[in-house]
Design a protein around this motif. Structure first.
Motif, PDB file in Angstrom:
ATOM      1  N   SER A 166       0.831  -1.217   0.000  1.00 32.90           N
ATOM      2  CA  SER A 166       0.000   0.000   0.000  1.00 32.90           C
ATOM      3  C   SER A 166       0.865   1.268   0.000  1.00 32.90           C
ATOM      4  N   GLU A 167       2.071   1.169   0.581  1.00 33.29           N
ATOM      5  CA  GLU A 167       2.953   2.345   0.628  1.00 33.29           C
ATOM      6  C   GLU A 167       3.689   2.580  -0.689  1.00 33.29           C
ATOM      7  N   LEU A 168       3.715   1.577  -1.551  1.00 28.35           N
ATOM      8  CA  LEU A 168       4.409   1.741  -2.837  1.00 28.35           C
ATOM      9  C   LEU A 168       3.565   2.547  -3.825  1.00 28.35           C
ATOM     10  N   LYS A 169       2.251   2.605  -3.544  1.00 33.09           N
ATOM     11  CA  LYS A 169       1.325   3.405  -4.365  1.00 33.09           C
ATOM     12  C   LYS A 169       1.468   3.083  -5.858  1.00 33.09           C
ATOM     13  N   ASP A 170       1.479   1.776  -6.171  1.00 32.20           N
ATOM     14  CA  ASP A 170       1.603   1.340  -7.558  1.00 32.20           C
ATOM     15  C   ASP A 170       0.833   0.033  -7.702  1.00 32.20           C
ATOM     16  N   ASP A 171       0.221  -0.168  -8.857  1.00 27.36           N
ATOM     17  CA  ASP A 171      -0.520  -1.414  -9.076  1.00 27.36           C
ATOM     18  C   ASP A 171       0.362  -2.523  -9.639  1.00 27.36           C
ATOM     19  N   VAL A 172       1.578  -2.148 -10.038  1.00 23.61           N
ATOM     20  CA  VAL A 172       2.527  -3.162 -10.518  1.00 23.61           C
ATOM     21  C   VAL A 172       3.750  -3.137  -9.607  1.00 23.61           C
ATOM     22  N   ILE A 173       4.038  -4.276  -9.000  1.00 20.08           N
ATOM     23  CA  ILE A 173       5.190  -4.356  -8.101  1.00 20.08           C
ATOM     24  C   ILE A 173       6.243  -5.243  -8.770  1.00 20.08           C
ATOM     25  N   VAL A 174       7.410  -4.650  -9.038  1.00 19.50           N
ATOM     26  CA  VAL A 174       8.477  -5.398  -9.714  1.00 19.50           C
ATOM     27  C   VAL A 174       9.500  -5.855  -8.676  1.00 19.50           C
ATOM     28  N   CYS A 175       9.700  -7.151  -8.601  1.00 14.90           N
ATOM     29  CA  CYS A 175      10.675  -7.705  -7.653  1.00 14.90           C
ATOM     30  C   CYS A 175      11.854  -8.288  -8.416  1.00 14.90           C
ATOM     31  N   GLU A 176      13.044  -7.791  -8.097  1.00 14.70           N
ATOM     32  CA  GLU A 176      14.269  -8.265  -8.763  1.00 14.70           C
ATOM     33  C   GLU A 176      15.315  -8.573  -7.688  1.00 14.70           C
ATOM     34  N   PRO A 177      16.331  -9.381  -8.038  1.00  9.57           N
ATOM     35  CA  PRO A 177      17.369  -9.643  -7.024  1.00  9.57           C
ATOM     36  C   PRO A 177      18.175  -8.381  -6.741  1.00  9.57           C
ATOM     37  N   LEU A 178      18.846  -8.364  -5.597  1.00 11.57           N
ATOM     38  CA  LEU A 178      19.636  -7.188  -5.217  1.00 11.57           C
ATOM     39  C   LEU A 178      20.747  -6.937  -6.234  1.00 11.57           C
ATOM     40  N   PRO A 179      20.886  -5.697  -6.705  1.00 10.09           N
ATOM     41  CA  PRO A 179      22.016  -5.397  -7.595  1.00 10.09           C
ATOM     42  C   PRO A 179      23.347  -5.527  -6.839  1.00 10.09           C
ATOM     43  N   ASN A 180      24.404  -5.713  -7.587  1.00  9.45           N
ATOM     44  CA  ASN A 180      25.784  -5.794  -7.063  1.00  9.45           C
ATOM     45  C   ASN A 180      26.085  -7.075  -6.277  1.00  9.45           C
ATOM     46  N   PHE A 181      25.150  -8.020  -6.290  1.00  6.72           N
ATOM     47  CA  PHE A 181      25.395  -9.333  -5.686  1.00  6.72           C
ATOM     48  C   PHE A 181      25.309 -10.387  -6.795  1.00  6.72           C
ATOM     49  N   PRO A 182      26.221 -11.376  -6.791  1.00  7.24           N
ATOM     50  CA  PRO A 182      26.081 -12.471  -7.753  1.00  7.24           C
ATOM     51  C   PRO A 182      24.725 -13.161  -7.562  1.00  7.24           C
ATOM     52  N   ARG A 183      24.102 -13.526  -8.680  1.00 10.30           N
ATOM     53  CA  ARG A 183      22.760 -14.099  -8.586  1.00 10.30           C
ATOM     54  C   ARG A 183      22.814 -15.622  -8.607  1.00 10.30           C
ATOM     55  N   ILE A 184      21.954 -16.218  -7.833  1.00 13.95           N
ATOM     56  CA  ILE A 184      21.905 -17.681  -7.789  1.00 13.95           C
ATOM     57  C   ILE A 184      20.649 -18.151  -8.536  1.00 13.95           C
ATOM     58  N   ARG A 185      19.478 -17.799  -8.002  1.00 15.81           N
ATOM     59  CA  ARG A 185      18.231 -18.182  -8.669  1.00 15.81           C
ATOM     60  C   ARG A 185      17.136 -17.187  -8.289  1.00 15.81           C
ATOM     61  N   ASP A 186      16.375 -16.779  -9.262  1.00 13.66           N
ATOM     62  CA  ASP A 186      15.249 -15.863  -9.057  1.00 13.66           C
ATOM     63  C   ASP A 186      15.654 -14.667  -8.189  1.00 13.66           C
ATOM     64  N   LEU A 187      15.097 -14.562  -6.989  1.00 14.35           N
ATOM     65  CA  LEU A 187      15.388 -13.392  -6.154  1.00 14.35           C
ATOM     66  C   LEU A 187      16.495 -13.665  -5.131  1.00 14.35           C
ATOM     67  N   VAL A 188      17.122 -14.812  -5.258  1.00 12.31           N
ATOM     68  CA  VAL A 188      18.152 -15.191  -4.279  1.00 12.31           C
ATOM     69  C   VAL A 188      19.536 -14.841  -4.814  1.00 12.31           C
ATOM     70  N   SER A 189      20.292 -14.090  -4.013  1.00 13.59           N
ATOM     71  CA  SER A 189      21.646 -13.715  -4.440  1.00 13.59           C
ATOM     72  C   SER A 189      22.682 -14.252  -3.462  1.00 13.59           C
ATOM     73  N   ASP A 190      23.930 -14.260  -3.927  1.00 13.86           N
ATOM     74  CA  ASP A 190      25.033 -14.839  -3.160  1.00 13.86           C
ATOM     75  C   ASP A 190      25.712 -13.754  -2.319  1.00 13.86           C
ATOM     76  N   PHE A 191      25.780 -13.950  -1.006  1.00 15.22           N
ATOM     77  CA  PHE A 191      26.341 -12.948  -0.100  1.00 15.22           C
ATOM     78  C   PHE A 191      27.796 -13.234   0.287  1.00 15.22           C
ATOM     79  N   SER A 192      28.445 -14.217  -0.349  1.00 18.40           N
ATOM     80  CA  SER A 192      29.797 -14.605   0.100  1.00 18.40           C
ATOM     81  C   SER A 192      30.767 -13.431   0.110  1.00 18.40           C
ATOM     82  N   GLN A 193      30.802 -12.682  -1.012  1.00 23.32           N
ATOM     83  CA  GLN A 193      31.758 -11.580  -1.101  1.00 23.32           C
ATOM     84  C   GLN A 193      31.439 -10.480  -0.080  1.00 23.32           C
ATOM     85  N   PHE A 194      30.152 -10.220   0.086  1.00 20.94           N
ATOM     86  CA  PHE A 194      29.700  -9.203   1.038  1.00 20.94           C
ATOM     87  C   PHE A 194      30.142  -9.577   2.458  1.00 20.94           C
TER      88      PHE A 194
END
Lengths: 260, 155
Positions: A85-113
């Motif tokens: 409700s706070e995003l005030k948008d009818d379309v919510i786009v979910c993507e993995p965190l930038p700058n992290f290696p990606r594993i699958r879908d929204l899951v990213s790899d935190f090893s380097q971090f």
């Protein structure tokens, strides 16, 4: 039923599996939402009723564990802490965190971090206190005033969710840069009166890819869900390293059972 | 459920690193990110100007005619607009740079304290925002004055 109870939003979820060399795409789901529905609630609804294969990582659901960080409508956020409700948008786009290696879908790899975090030696170091304790009477404690604690408490609230790391424009181009989380932890121990290993940490961060690569874009502090304000810690640390600002750090008094 | 394919994905995306795109988009993160973006862009523009300026002045070594023909380039409308941009970018870069010298020395950021919801970071306070707005305002005024001088009578 009121309109609010019938409300639905479209959830666009980034899908890919790098282990299988899948091409990326967005899957769209219709999700019923209420005023208090968070993005994590919506994703769990998708997993329960539409597609159980959506990959997400989460645990506490209350912004304490820092597991569910993702890019929501273009901004790094915690899914459990972001109400639709706070995003005030009818379309919510979910993507993995930038700058992290990606594993699958929204899951990213935190090893380097985590490795950057570990490099800062994020623990109290004090050469006046022995770490090998054979006798209980050798146990010691440090005395600190409330004012002493206030100098670093804010930075100790970091939950290592990685949002600051993904928002940082320097991290985006320099993988060796420790990032706002690790640098603010360096300040956290630098400001802590129980720690006296300032020189060791300064040597770690005062290098080519170190603290001087931060140019105060402030994005880390904008996205931090716990009010840690990493940008503040990093700039204060720079000031201390340059000798332009005073730390007024008093090494805490040691109190042993013997001299009580 | 619908699917939108994007087959242009390359192996670099696996690292998830945004690269230069990470700082090219200044929106979504507030005034400090805009200031960071402008400081870089103006810096790059001034670097280009500096190289051009060295080339321009070095034409003196080829005699007065070469120098005069080089000066004529700045007397065109395009030349005037370029010089107005130089005035604006150098003003912003200088004023914002002075703010950043203080900021990166830990001055004007506030003190650490116990954070309370809704967590307004003290480093992004109004002292900082005012500094950015003043830099932008002074750049606009300088550009306006430069424009009046260059495009005014005798310009």
């Amino acid at each position: 039923m009121s309109n609010e109870e019938n409300k639905k939003v479209q959830l666009k979820v980034y899908r890919t599996n790098y282990n299988k060399d899948d091409s990326s795409h967005y899957d769209k789901f219709e999700v019923p939402v209420k005023r208090w529905t968070t993005v994590l609630d919506a994703l769990l609804h998708v997993k329960s009723y539409s597609d159980s294969s959506v990959g997400i990582r989460y645990s506490c659901r209350m912004a304490s564990c820092g597991s569910c960080g993702m890019k929501i409508n273009g901004k790094p956020s915690l899914a459990c802490y972001t109400k639709i409700s706070e995003l005030k948008d009818d379309v919510i786009v979910c993507e993995p965190l930038p700058n992290f290696p990606r594993i699958r879908d929204l899951v990213s790899d935190f090893s380097q971090f985590f490795s950057h975090h570990k490099n800062m030696k994020p623990f109290i170091q004090n050469d006046k206190v022995s770490v090998d304790i054979d006798d209980k009477s050798d146990l010691v404690e440090f005395e600190q005033t409330h004012e002493d604690v206030d100098k670093y408490l804010q930075f100790s609230y970091c939950i290592r969710c990685g949002l600051c790391y993904s928002a940082c424009p320097t991290v985006a181009t320099d993988p060796k840069f420790p990032g706002p989380q690790a640098l603010s932890q360096a300040y956290r121990y630098e400001a802590d009166g129980r720690d006296n290993s300032k020189k060791t940490r300064f040597n770690i961060i005062d290098e080519r890819h170190g603290i001087w690569r931060c140019h105060f874009a402030g994005s880390c502090s904008v996205v931090c869900p716990k009010g840690v304000d990493p940008a503040l810690g990093i700039q204060l640390l720079k000031g201390h390293m340059l000798g332009l600002s005073k730390n007024n750090k008093k090494i805490s008094t040691l109190r042993t059972k013997n001299n009580e | 459920m619908g699917t939108v394919s994007n087959n242009k994905e390359n192996n670099n995306m696996n690292s998830g690193r945004e690269g230069i795109r990470g700082w090219l988009n200044p929106t979504r993160y507030g005034w400090e990110r805009v200031s960071y973006w402008l400081q870089r862009l103006t810096g790059l523009f001034l670097l280009v100007y500096f190289v051009g300026h060295v080339y321009e002045t070095s034409s003196l070594t080829n005699g007065v005619d070469a120098w005069n023909s080089m000066l004529e380039l700045t007397q065109t409308i395009g030349g005037h607009i370029f010089l107005i941009l130089v005035i604006g970018t150098s003003t912003f870069h200088t004023v914002n740079g002075i703010r950043l010298i203080f900021t990166e020395s830990g001055k004007g950021l506030g003190k650490p304290g116990r954070p309370d919801y809704p967590y307004n970071p003290s480093s992004l306070n109004y002292t900082q925002k005012s500094g950015i707005w003043i830099a932008l305002l002074l750049a606009c005024i300088a550009m306006l004055y430069g424009g009046m001088v260059l495009f005014g009578e005798g310009g």
